[in-house]
Design a protein around this motif. Structure first.
Motif, short mmCIF file in Angstrom:
data_model
loop_
_atom_site.label_atom_id
_atom_site.label_comp_id
_atom_site.label_asym_id
_atom_site.label_seq_id
_atom_site.Cartn_x
_atom_site.Cartn_y
_atom_site.Cartn_z
N LEU A 1 -5.67 -2.25 -4.87
CA LEU A 1 -4.41 -1.78 -5.47
C LEU A 1 -3.27 -1.92 -4.47
CD1 LEU A 1 -5.51 1.44 -7.36
CD2 LEU A 1 -4.74 -0.71 -8.32
N MET A 2 -3.55 -1.54 -3.22
CA MET A 2 -2.48 -1.57 -2.23
C MET A 2 -2.07 -3.00 -1.93
SD MET A 2 -3.50 1.52 0.30
CE MET A 2 -5.20 1.21 0.50
N VAL A 3 -3.07 -3.89 -1.83
CA VAL A 3 -2.72 -5.28 -1.54
C VAL A 3 -1.92 -5.86 -2.70
CG1 VAL A 3 -3.67 -7.58 -1.19
CG2 VAL A 3 -4.69 -5.64 -0.03
N SER A 4 -2.24 -5.42 -3.92
CA SER A 4 -1.59 -6.04 -5.08
C SER A 4 -0.10 -5.78 -5.12
CB SER A 4 -2.24 -5.54 -6.37
OG SER A 4 -1.83 -4.22 -6.60
N ILE A 5 0.38 -4.74 -4.45
CA ILE A 5 1.82 -4.52 -4.53
C ILE A 5 2.57 -5.17 -3.37
CG2 ILE A 5 1.68 -2.40 -5.89
CD1 ILE A 5 2.35 -0.97 -3.21
N TYR A 6 1.83 -5.87 -2.52
CA TYR A 6 2.51 -6.49 -1.37
C TYR A 6 3.68 -7.39 -1.77
CZ TYR A 6 3.28 -9.69 2.51
OH TYR A 6 3.86 -10.46 3.47
N PRO A 7 3.51 -8.26 -2.82
CA PRO A 7 4.63 -9.13 -3.18
C PRO A 7 5.87 -8.36 -3.62
CG PRO A 7 2.64 -9.79 -4.32
CD PRO A 7 2.33 -8.51 -3.64
N ASP B 1 7.09 1.25 2.15
CA ASP B 1 7.72 0.03 2.63
C ASP B 1 6.66 -0.77 3.40
OD1 ASP B 1 7.45 1.48 4.85
OD2 ASP B 1 9.56 1.60 5.36
N LEU B 2 7.08 -1.86 4.02
CA LEU B 2 6.08 -2.72 4.64
C LEU B 2 5.33 -2.00 5.75
CD1 LEU B 2 7.65 -6.24 4.86
CD2 LEU B 2 5.51 -5.58 3.81
N LEU B 3 6.06 -1.20 6.51
CA LEU B 3 5.43 -0.47 7.61
C LEU B 3 4.29 0.39 7.08
CD1 LEU B 3 5.53 0.48 10.57
CD2 LEU B 3 7.24 2.13 9.90
N SER B 4 4.59 1.17 6.04
CA SER B 4 3.54 2.06 5.54
C SER B 4 2.47 1.26 4.80
CB SER B 4 4.11 3.16 4.67
OG SER B 4 5.12 2.70 3.86
N LEU B 5 2.87 0.19 4.12
CA LEU B 5 1.87 -0.56 3.35
C LEU B 5 0.82 -1.17 4.27
CD1 LEU B 5 1.02 -1.48 0.55
CD2 LEU B 5 2.19 -3.61 0.99
N LEU B 6 1.27 -1.74 5.39
CA LEU B 6 0.29 -2.33 6.30
C LEU B 6 -0.64 -1.26 6.84
CD1 LEU B 6 -0.94 -4.58 7.86
CD2 LEU B 6 0.83 -4.38 9.56
N PHE B 7 -0.05 -0.11 7.19
CA PHE B 7 -0.89 0.97 7.68
C PHE B 7 -1.88 1.43 6.62
CE2 PHE B 7 1.62 1.81 11.46
CZ PHE B 7 0.59 2.17 12.30
N MET B 8 -1.41 1.46 5.36
CA MET B 8 -2.30 1.93 4.29
C MET B 8 -3.48 0.98 4.11
SD MET B 8 0.53 3.17 1.61
CE MET B 8 -0.55 3.30 0.20
N ILE B 9 -3.15 -0.31 4.09
CA ILE B 9 -4.24 -1.29 3.93
C ILE B 9 -5.20 -1.19 5.10
CG2 ILE B 9 -4.76 -3.75 3.78
CD1 ILE B 9 -2.02 -4.07 2.43
N PHE B 10 -4.61 -1.05 6.30
CA PHE B 10 -5.42 -0.94 7.49
C PHE B 10 -6.30 0.31 7.44
CE2 PHE B 10 -5.65 0.69 11.89
CZ PHE B 10 -6.54 -0.24 12.35
N ALA B 11 -5.70 1.42 6.99
CA ALA B 11 -6.49 2.66 6.87
C ALA B 11 -7.64 2.45 5.90
CB ALA B 11 -5.59 3.80 6.40
#
Lengths: 499, 621
Positions: free
Chosen positions: B56-62, B86-96
């Motif tokens: 789900l998180m990756v899908s909203i990257y675009p 935002d991008l900062l939190s999204l990368l952290f979320m995917i990483f988490a």
């Protein structure tokens, strides 16, 4: 339009039911219990109806027997007093639901009817105190409340509870007399007993008699301070709250003390007025005692080993929070204080009720004995845990919102040092509450089997007790997540305190 | 329902969907596991849920790459809460999500023999959702709520073994956490009271004209996040609680939970920089000056953290404790990068990128190292490095993985640590060039810490996998299980990022830096198309490794690694519990004495009051 009579109906209903109870000849059975609970439900329905009316139409004053103001007794029905009434009835409902089974082992069966008589008189006096707009009338309610609250401790008929109630009785009487003295002094200055009229008069004369008013308020605050257990006057409270039957402790700590606090709020802001209070230095004194209460209450609680005494001392600290808000004398401060009145009512009831069911099932009161108890009593300890987290101020509990509002209020009033006090006290709360929860949930003791064996009451807490505890705990979380349920109403009522 | 509709739905309510999915899983967990076959189902469902949320998180990257997504939920906490990705939190979320997923593979090996899987996985999922919530939160209140839930839930994971000394160690974690939480709360309260704003986004708008208050608020925030990030001198909980908890929990804590502290500090600075758009000159200067002052302090704190951490790590015998101190030390690198991000104001993108990048990389290789330590410990039942040795014959796979991880952490080119350390090195050099000259020494310390890390991991690898093998470990055999899967995934991550260091930079970090108002020209000049494999950068690693080897040889030769701190300074000596007991005893004693005084003075006061009462009554008569 019948809504405007609801406060009186509630009072009459409670009083009438209190007088009917002793006439009961039948044993304490299901039928009586149902009637008792339905009386509370009816009064709750009326309180909610009243709340809706007040929210729609605003506050109004209700004079008895169509006498004009100043001669007859007057009730001031505003948003907060109705909300407070509703909260009192809700929590009373849960505590009574809990008490039905709990009292079996706490007091003599022959006294159960007297106990409920006292409880209903106590509720009657408390709600009367909340509504009344007449200082002498308030004194009458204060006396009823003091006597009944002493009696619901003494009814246990054990040595320590009798000693405690004696202590409470003496202290309470001194408090009552002091309050009466203060009222007399105010009457001397203004010539009125009606709060609204006093407030009008006092604006005119306070510059002539600042000392009289300070003395009068000193008496009143000391008197109510004894009853509300503000720090140096708190001596009676730990004994009384810890030796009383559990429902009584929950009543005393969750509700009764708040009635006095609300009376103080009325006296400071409605009778004397915020400007004059600040001018004669009243609020500064309140702040000093509030800070003392917060810190010392927590430090005392830290040194207690009896779980109920720990909770009782923590009440002293929490009352300090309310006084802190009141002492700030700003809109935000008062609304934070009133919010904490309600939030603490829920949290402390949850804590006392769950501590009570630990004692009910295991008979253990020493905090060191509670290791691993959550394995046998998961519901109870979950409620206890919620109350604890509320006391520490973890978000999503009502305690966090109180701390939030109090912190904002103290910063808004330009006193950031109070924020430090709040934070230190939060940490102290964590120091004395968390070890109980941690050892209950996480420590396993070989003796955990014996906890079950020792119990004489069966192996589980009765369902009615569980349900009432769980609902109070849910209340803590609901208010914590949606504080606006309470805060909107409080914000409507705050202007009646500060013009 | 086609894909676009699905994506729209995700866009509409991602935070809610994530929270609801995890809550459903939480409801499911207690019902699985009565039979041992179902326990396996439970573990699988946990993994599936985490995997689902990652998708789900990756899908909203675009979507997020164009503009941050925002969700408002009214009425909660009075003012309503905001989720903002935002991008900062999204990368952290995917990483988490990835770290939790990998660790969930490893838990199967780790937790199995301890039982209580129900509680473990429940709190595992709570920690997961709270971590995501912390990252998603767009306002301070919900941020704080998730942060506290994370602290408490991870506490339960930490003390999962539940013996007396574990709980004592855990108390230090929870009380440090509470102190940190309270100081964050104080910071939030102060900022909210003075700026009337609860959002990260608008927080910085009025930051410029707050006077001394902004330093107080920022200090409180840094104190609070510093506890979580293991910043010296607030790192005491790390070496105390790590050896007492499960290795998968350690991997989790070092992999992501400590990073949340770093994320918090970074988010604080970034939101100040982000909201400078359209501000008056004076306020802008005020904000920048504050950032510069605080950033300078943070850089030095970072330097101290990395040095203290690495020195303490060199002195350890136990694998876990050594890795714990390395977590502290590596967080020092991150904190230093964040400090540069603030110190240089709009030109701080290099520090931002370095700190951010190193958090990700450190999460990967440190989780891997803990898993390696676990793989060794499960087989040999020994955590002491000096008693191990020569295991490469028994555990070839573990050895390879351990070497990959060690290359990662020491910054060997072609492994991931090298990329982020190079960016961080650039950042500290920039701080020196564009800022104050004292940061020349900071750079030297940076190199020294890197050398210490190299020495420490040379020691780690040699002591455990090479050298003389103990008799007892002769029959140790490697087993391949789901833990192996976890290690392979992480090792591949270390190598992949190391081989393609620009992928993360190009797709996440640089776009993030651009949206955050960092100077675009600066980013174009230095960050875009950055080649870390140039001679200048490669050559810095040579002195690092040679000095590391030197430290190792000298240390082993002269037994320098057995030096211990005096008892008072050593966090492991367990003085917290006695201090607590003593505190209680003293208060009790004082209060017992005071009680009498209070009662007497109360009686005195009542007496006087009654006297006044009598006199005034007589007056009336």
């Amino acid at each position: 339009m019948i809504n405007i009579h609801f406060p009186i109906f509630i009072l009459t209903l409670l009083l009438a039911f209190a007088t009917i109870i002793p006439l009961q000849k039948r044993p304490f059975d299901r039928r009586f219990q149902v009637i008792m609970m339905s009386v509370l439900v009816v009064s709750l329905v009326m309180a909610i109806g009243e709340l809706i009316y007040v929210i729609d139409h605003g506050a109004y004053s209700y004079t008895f027997g169509s006498y004009e103001r100043g001669i007859g007794i007057e009730f001031l029905v505003d948003e907060f007093s109705v909300l407070m009434t509703a909260v009192v009835i809700v929590i009373a409902f849960f505590i009574l639901l809990y008490s039905i089974r709990d009292l079996e082992h706490e007091i003599d069966p022959s006294r159960i009817y007297s106990y409920y008589t006292l409880i209903f008189l106590l509720l009657f006096a408390m709600i009367g105190m909340i509504f009344t707009n007449d200082i002498f009338n308030m004194y009458v309610f204060v006396e009823i409340l003091s006597i009944t609250s002493v009696a619901i401790i003494a009814i246990k008929n054990k040595k320590d509870s009798l000693m405690a109630s004696m202590k409470y009785l003496i202290m309470g009487t001194i408090g009552s007399i002091t309050v009466l003295m203060g009222f007399a002094l105010i009457y001397m200055v203004t010539g009125h007993l009606n709060m609204t009229l006093i407030a009008e008069e006092i604006v005119l004369v306070w510059e002539q008699y600042p000392l009289n008013i300070l003395l009068a308020m000193g008496f009143i605050l000391t008197g109510f301070g004894i009853k509300a257990a503000i720090f140096p006057l708190h001596n009676w409270l730990p004994d009384a709250h810890s030796s009383a039957p559990t429902p009584s402790s929950a009543f005393l700590s969750g509700l009764v003390v708040k009635a006095y606090v609300f009376a103080i709020a009325k006296m400071i802001y409605r009778v004397v007025g915020p400007d004059i209070s600040t001018n004669i230095g009243l609020t500064d004194y309140i702040l000093i005692f509030a800070v003392l209460s917060i810190i010392m209450g927590s430090v005392y609680a830290l040194s207690q080993t009896d779980i109920k005494r720990r909770l009782a001392y923590s009440s002293v600290a929490q009352i300090g929070y309310i006084f802190l808000g009141l002492g700030l004398a700003t809109d935000l401060g008062i609304s934070a204080a009133l919010f904490h009145v309600i939030s603490h009512a829920f949290m402390k009831s949850a804590l006392f009720l769950s501590a009570g069911s630990i004692i009910y099932l295991t008979g253990k009161r020493h905090v060191k004995d509670l290791s691993g108890i959550a394995y046998t009593m998961p519901v109870t300890m979950t409620v206890f845990c919620i109350g604890t987290l509320g006391m520490i101020g973890i978000p999503a509990t009502s305690g966090f919102m109180s701390k939030w509002y109090l912190g904002l209020a103290s910063l808004d009033a330009g006193q950031p040092e109070l924020l430090i006090v709040i934070l230190i006290s939060s940490f102290l709360n964590a120091l004395y509450y968390l070890p109980i929860v941690i050892s209950a949930f996480l420590q396993e003791k070989p003796s955990r089997e014996t906890i079950v064996v020792v119990s004489t009451q069966g192996t589980t807490v009765p369902r009615s007790m569980k349900i009432s505890m769980a609902l109070v705990g849910a209340g803590v979380i609901i208010i914590g997540l949606f504080p606006n349920i309470v805060m909107d109403i409080i914000n409507m009522a705050v202007p009646t305190f500060i013009e | 329902m086609n894909i676009t509709q699905l994506r729209l739905m995700v866009e509409l309510a991602l935070p809610i969907i994530i929270i609801v999915i995890v809550l459903l899983e939480l409801l499911l967990i207690p019902f699985l596991g009565r039979v041992s076959r179902r326990r396996r189902v439970r573990r699988v469902t946990v993994r599936i849920v985490i995997f689902l949320t990652i998708i789900l998180m990756v899908s909203i990257y675009p979507v997020v790459i164009n503009a941050p997504l925002e969700w408002h939920i009214a009425h909660v906490f009075g003012n309503g809460i905001i989720f903002r990705i935002d991008l900062l939190s999204l990368l952290f979320m995917i990483f988490a999500g990835l770290i939790f997923l990998v660790v969930s593979f490893y838990t199967a090996v780790d937790i199995k023999n301890f039982g209580r899987e129900k509680s473990f996985y429940s709190f595992f999922m709570i920690t997961y959702v709270a971590t995501l919530g912390t990252l998603m939160a767009g306002d301070l209140l919900s941020f704080f709520m998730f942060f506290e839930i994370m602290t408490f839930a991870s506490y339960v994971l930490m003390v999962h073994q539940r013996s007396q000394n574990v709980i004592e160690a855990g108390s230090i974690y929870i009380y440090f956490g509470i102190i940190g939480g309270l100081s964050i709360l104080a910071g939030i309260l102060i900022l909210s009271a003075y700026t009337q704003s609860y959002e990260w986004l608008t927080l910085g708008e009025k930051f410029g004209d707050l006077g001394a208050v902004r330093y107080v608020a920022a200090g409180l925030f840094i104190l609070g996040f510093g506890v979580k990030a293991g910043m010296v001198p607030l790192h005491h909980w790390v070496p105390v609680v790590y050896p007492k908890s499960h290795l998968s929990v350690n991997a989790l804590s070092s992999g992501i939970l400590m990073k949340i502290g770093g994320y918090g500090i970074l988010r604080l600075f970034v939101s100040v920089i982000e909201s400078t758009n359209g501000q008056s000159e004076q306020m802008l200067n005020g904000s920048l000056l504050t950032l510069e002052n605080i950033g300078g302090i943070i850089i030095w704190i970072g330097i101290i953290t990395m040095i203290v951490g690495v020195i303490a790590a060199l002195e350890q015998e136990e694998m876990v404790r050594m890795l714990a101190y390395h977590s502290v030390s590596q967080m020092g690198y991150v904190i230093m990068g964040i400090g540069v991000a603030a110190y240089l104001g709009f030109d701080g993108s290099m520090g931002f990128a370095g700190g951010f990048y190193h958090m990700i990389n450190h999460g990967i290789f440190k989780a891997l190292l803990f898993m390696v330590a676990g793989a060794v410990y499960f087989k040999t039942k020994d955590k002491n490095m000096y008693r191990l040795g020569g295991l490469y014959k028994n555990m070839p796979f573990t050895t390879i993985v351990a070497i990959i991880a060690a290359f990662g952490i020491t910054g060997m080119p072609l492994f991931n640590g090298y990329a982020s350390k190079t960016v961080l090195h650039h950042a500290i050099v920039e701080a020196h060039v564009y800022g104050h000259s004292s940061f020349f020494w900071a750079e030297q310390f940076f190199m020294l810490a890197s050398a210490g890390t190299a020495a420490s991991f040379i020691k780690f690898i040699i002591q455990i996998f090479f050298g003389k093998r103990a008799e007892a470990h002769k029959d140790v055999k490697e087993t391949y299980n789901s833990g192996t899967v976890a290690m392979v995934i992480l090792a591949v991550g270390v190598v992949a990022i190391g081989l393609f260091p620009n992928a993360l930079l190009d797709y996440f970090i640089i776009p993030a830096a651009r949206t955050l108002n960092y100077d675009a020209q600066f980013i174009d000049n230095y960050l875009v198309g950055m080649n870390v494999f140039l001679y200048d950068d490669l050559s810095t690693m040579l002195p690092v490794y040679s000095m590391g080897a030197l430290i190792y040889i000298v240390g082993m030769r002269y037994h320098l690694f057995h030096f211990h701190l005096p008892k008072q300074l050593n966090p492991e000596s367990g003085y917290y519990q006695p201090a607590y007991d003593k505190f209680i005893a003293v208060t009790k004693k004082v209060l017992n004495k005071m009680e009498q005084v209070i009662i007497k003075s109360d009686v005195f006061i009542y007496g006087i009051m009654l006297l006044v009462l009598l006199i005034s009554l007589l007056n009336f008569l």
